[in-house]
Design a protein around this motif. Sequence first.
Motif, PDB file in Angstrom:
ATOM      1  N   ARG A  63      -1.190  -4.366  -3.928  1.00  0.00           N
ATOM      2  CA  ARG A  63      -0.235  -3.836  -5.138  1.00  0.00           C
ATOM      3  C   ARG A  63       0.752  -2.263  -4.480  1.00  0.00           C
ATOM      4  NH1 ARG A  63       1.049  -7.902  -8.596  1.00  0.00           N
ATOM      5  NH2 ARG A  63       0.742  -5.814 -10.530  1.00  0.00           N
ATOM      6  N   GLY A  64      -0.274  -1.622  -3.762  1.00  0.00           N
ATOM      7  CA  GLY A  64       0.810  -0.987  -3.883  1.00  0.00           C
ATOM      8  C   GLY A  64       1.313  -0.587  -2.349  1.00  0.00           C
ATOM      9  N   ALA A  65       1.219  -2.037  -1.226  1.00  0.00           N
ATOM     10  CA  ALA A  65       2.253  -2.055  -0.702  1.00  0.00           C
ATOM     11  C   ALA A  65       3.566  -2.719  -0.552  1.00  0.00           C
ATOM     12  CB  ALA A  65       1.681  -2.663   0.966  1.00  0.00           C
ATOM     13  N   ARG A  66       4.051  -2.671  -1.865  1.00  0.00           N
ATOM     14  CA  ARG A  66       5.485  -3.961  -2.729  1.00  0.00           C
ATOM     15  C   ARG A  66       6.144  -2.437  -2.089  1.00  0.00           C
ATOM     16  NH1 ARG A  66       3.949  -5.597  -8.037  1.00  0.00           N
ATOM     17  NH2 ARG A  66       2.773  -3.775  -7.933  1.00  0.00           N
ATOM     18  N   PRO A  67       7.192  -3.022  -2.013  1.00  0.00           N
ATOM     19  CA  PRO A  67       8.417  -2.397  -1.586  1.00  0.00           C
ATOM     20  C   PRO A  67       9.130  -2.165  -2.529  1.00  0.00           C
ATOM     21  CG  PRO A  67       8.945  -5.008  -1.272  1.00  0.00           C
ATOM     22  CD  PRO A  67       7.785  -5.222  -1.363  1.00  0.00           C
ATOM     23  N   ALA A  68       9.872  -1.081  -2.329  1.00  0.00           N
ATOM     24  CA  ALA A  68      10.546  -0.349  -3.911  1.00  0.00           C
ATOM     25  C   ALA A  68      11.932  -1.116  -4.031  1.00  0.00           C
ATOM     26  CB  ALA A  68      11.321   1.245  -3.178  1.00  0.00           C
ATOM     27  N   ASP A  69      11.919  -1.337  -5.736  1.00  0.00           N
ATOM     28  CA  ASP A  69      13.161  -1.828  -6.207  1.00  0.00           C
ATOM     29  C   ASP A  69      13.745  -1.165  -7.241  1.00  0.00           C
ATOM     30  OD1 ASP A  69      11.912  -1.769  -8.807  1.00  0.00           O
ATOM     31  OD2 ASP A  69      10.173  -3.625  -8.163  1.00  0.00           O
ATOM     32  N   THR A  70      14.718  -1.573  -7.521  1.00  0.00           N
ATOM     33  CA  THR A  70      15.189  -1.211  -9.196  1.00  0.00           C
ATOM     34  C   THR A  70      14.618  -0.195 -10.197  1.00  0.00           C
ATOM     35  OG1 THR A  70      15.896  -3.104  -9.843  1.00  0.00           O
ATOM     36  CG2 THR A  70      17.337  -2.335  -8.362  1.00  0.00           C
ATOM     37  N   ARG A  71      13.669  -0.812 -10.424  1.00  0.00           N
ATOM     38  CA  ARG A  71      13.099  -0.615 -11.552  1.00  0.00           C
ATOM     39  C   ARG A  71      12.019   0.188 -10.958  1.00  0.00           C
ATOM     40  NH1 ARG A  71      12.361  -2.582 -16.407  1.00  0.00           N
ATOM     41  NH2 ARG A  71       9.900  -1.948 -16.206  1.00  0.00           N
ATOM     42  N   HIS A  72      11.567   0.749  -9.027  1.00  0.00           N
ATOM     43  CA  HIS A  72      10.322   1.234  -8.938  1.00  0.00           C
ATOM     44  C   HIS A  72      10.805   1.828  -7.942  1.00  0.00           C
ATOM     45  CE1 HIS A  72       8.080  -1.409 -11.817  1.00  0.00           C
ATOM     46  NE2 HIS A  72       7.264   0.070 -11.801  1.00  0.00           N
ATOM     47  N   PRO A  73      12.361   2.738  -7.953  1.00  0.00           N
ATOM     48  CA  PRO A  73      13.073   3.117  -6.334  1.00  0.00           C
ATOM     49  C   PRO A  73      12.264   3.970  -5.213  1.00  0.00           C
ATOM     50  CG  PRO A  73      13.647   4.604  -8.380  1.00  0.00           C
ATOM     51  CD  PRO A  73      12.610   3.856  -9.084  1.00  0.00           C
ATOM     52  N   PHE A  74      11.235   4.347  -6.088  1.00  0.00           N
ATOM     53  CA  PHE A  74      10.597   5.455  -5.054  1.00  0.00           C
ATOM     54  C   PHE A  74       9.161   4.794  -4.736  1.00  0.00           C
ATOM     55  CE2 PHE A  74      11.912   8.652  -7.313  1.00  0.00           C
ATOM     56  CZ  PHE A  74      12.352   8.914  -5.946  1.00  0.00           C
ATOM     57  N   GLY A  75       8.926   2.726  -4.838  1.00  0.00           N
ATOM     58  CA  GLY A  75       7.976   1.638  -4.716  1.00  0.00           C
ATOM     59  C   GLY A  75       6.971   1.863  -5.629  1.00  0.00           C
ATOM     60  N   TYR A  76       6.053   1.189  -4.929  1.00  0.00           N
ATOM     61  CA  TYR A  76       4.441   0.888  -5.533  1.00  0.00           C
ATOM     62  C   TYR A  76       3.151   1.729  -5.006  1.00  0.00           C
ATOM     63  CZ  TYR A  76       7.255  -2.642  -8.377  1.00  0.00           C
ATOM     64  OH  TYR A  76       8.017  -3.035  -9.455  1.00  0.00           O
ATOM     65  N   GLY A  77       3.580   2.581  -3.982  1.00  0.00           N
ATOM     66  CA  GLY A  77       2.061   3.898  -3.767  1.00  0.00           C
ATOM     67  C   GLY A  77       1.361   3.927  -4.485  1.00  0.00           C
ATOM     68  N   LYS A  78       1.910   4.414  -5.610  1.00  0.00           N
ATOM     69  CA  LYS A  78       0.524   5.188  -6.684  1.00  0.00           C
ATOM     70  C   LYS A  78      -0.256   3.863  -7.228  1.00  0.00           C
ATOM     71  CE  LYS A  78       3.123   9.727  -7.688  1.00  0.00           C
ATOM     72  NZ  LYS A  78       1.940  10.104  -7.521  1.00  0.00           N
ATOM     73  N   GLU A  79       0.651   3.146  -8.071  1.00  0.00           N
ATOM     74  CA  GLU A  79      -0.171   1.975  -8.515  1.00  0.00           C
ATOM     75  C   GLU A  79      -1.727   1.774  -7.323  1.00  0.00           C
ATOM     76  OE1 GLU A  79      -0.117  -2.808  -9.402  1.00  0.00           O
ATOM     77  OE2 GLU A  79       1.924  -1.696  -8.628  1.00  0.00           O
ATOM     78  N   SER A  80      -1.730   1.684  -6.087  1.00  0.00           N
ATOM     79  CA  SER A  80      -2.984   1.542  -5.141  1.00  0.00           C
ATOM     80  C   SER A  80      -4.480   2.335  -6.128  1.00  0.00           C
ATOM     81  CB  SER A  80      -2.822   2.315  -3.999  1.00  0.00           C
ATOM     82  OG  SER A  80      -2.520   3.609  -3.663  1.00  0.00           O
TER      83      SER A  80
END
Length: 323
Positions: A63-80
């Motif tokens: 989940r944390g490795a997903r690329p950044a998108d418009t809603r999460h411009p800094f990516g999903y790293g913190k979800e990990s």
Amino acid sequence: MAEAEVKAESVGTVVVAGSANLAIAIAKTIAGLLSGSAAMLSEAAHSIADTTTEVLLYLALRRGARPADTRHPFGYGKESYVWAFLAALFTFVVGAGFAITHGVTTILVHQHTGNYLVSYVVLVVSFAIESVSLARAVRQIRRESRRWRATPRRYLRLTADTTVKAVFLEDSAALVGLVVAGVGLGLSELTGSELYDGIASILIGVLLLAVATILARSNVSLLVGRAVSERIHRQIEREMLALPTVDRVDTLMTMLLGPDDILVAAKVDFHNDATGADIEAAADEAERRLTERYPEIGYVFLDPTRSMPGTDRGRARRTQNED
């Protein structure tokens, strides 16, 4: 080692640990039910908690490795870190809670059913399997610590990759727990008293409690937004000050956005005679230098600013404490 290789290695470490814990959990559960040993059943709960933890850590990596998108411009790293925190919470509640409760119950009311041999065999086999899983985690920690030019102990304390940290601590705790369970079983068999078996179960629970607390605190710190280590902070500052048009770095802030993602933001005072083109070139050069030295740096933001009155020339205002 490339970032993709690091992520693949972390996934491999988690998968190996999870597979080992699943096999061990089944064996310990059977041995615990056959022997009636509180320590063995606590070890079974320990392995079940570790297996669930590895599943959650696997989700954290994916989940944390997903690329950044418009809603999460800094990516999903913190979800990990969210999933890793849930893993620590599961260990705290299920593993430690069951072990301590069952140990107390054993001391008060439990009658042992015998069949110590099965428990001893399972403990020995489990120790061998856990050692293999721990060895893989240790190899990864040593490689990563060399890449970051840090000691393995310092890397383990400060790393943003909580998955390998969790595997190392859980496997280490598992080996200690197996020894404790073996000693408790041996003393109970020699004395005929269930007191030692119950005490061993409680000690295993306390051990799990300590590991879960360490991991939970680490993940909460990363979720809040932890800076890089002071040593790396100083190196980033030196790289910026080495730029020919930079007079000083007034403020330097960093944040770990994920296991392999660092944000750098700074207020920079450029020479008075620097043109707009000079500042743009310096910003590009700063990003090039920093990402070349630390590929994990994904974002560099420089804010041109005037010198702050009453500050020493060339030194950035500190925004973090020494480690």
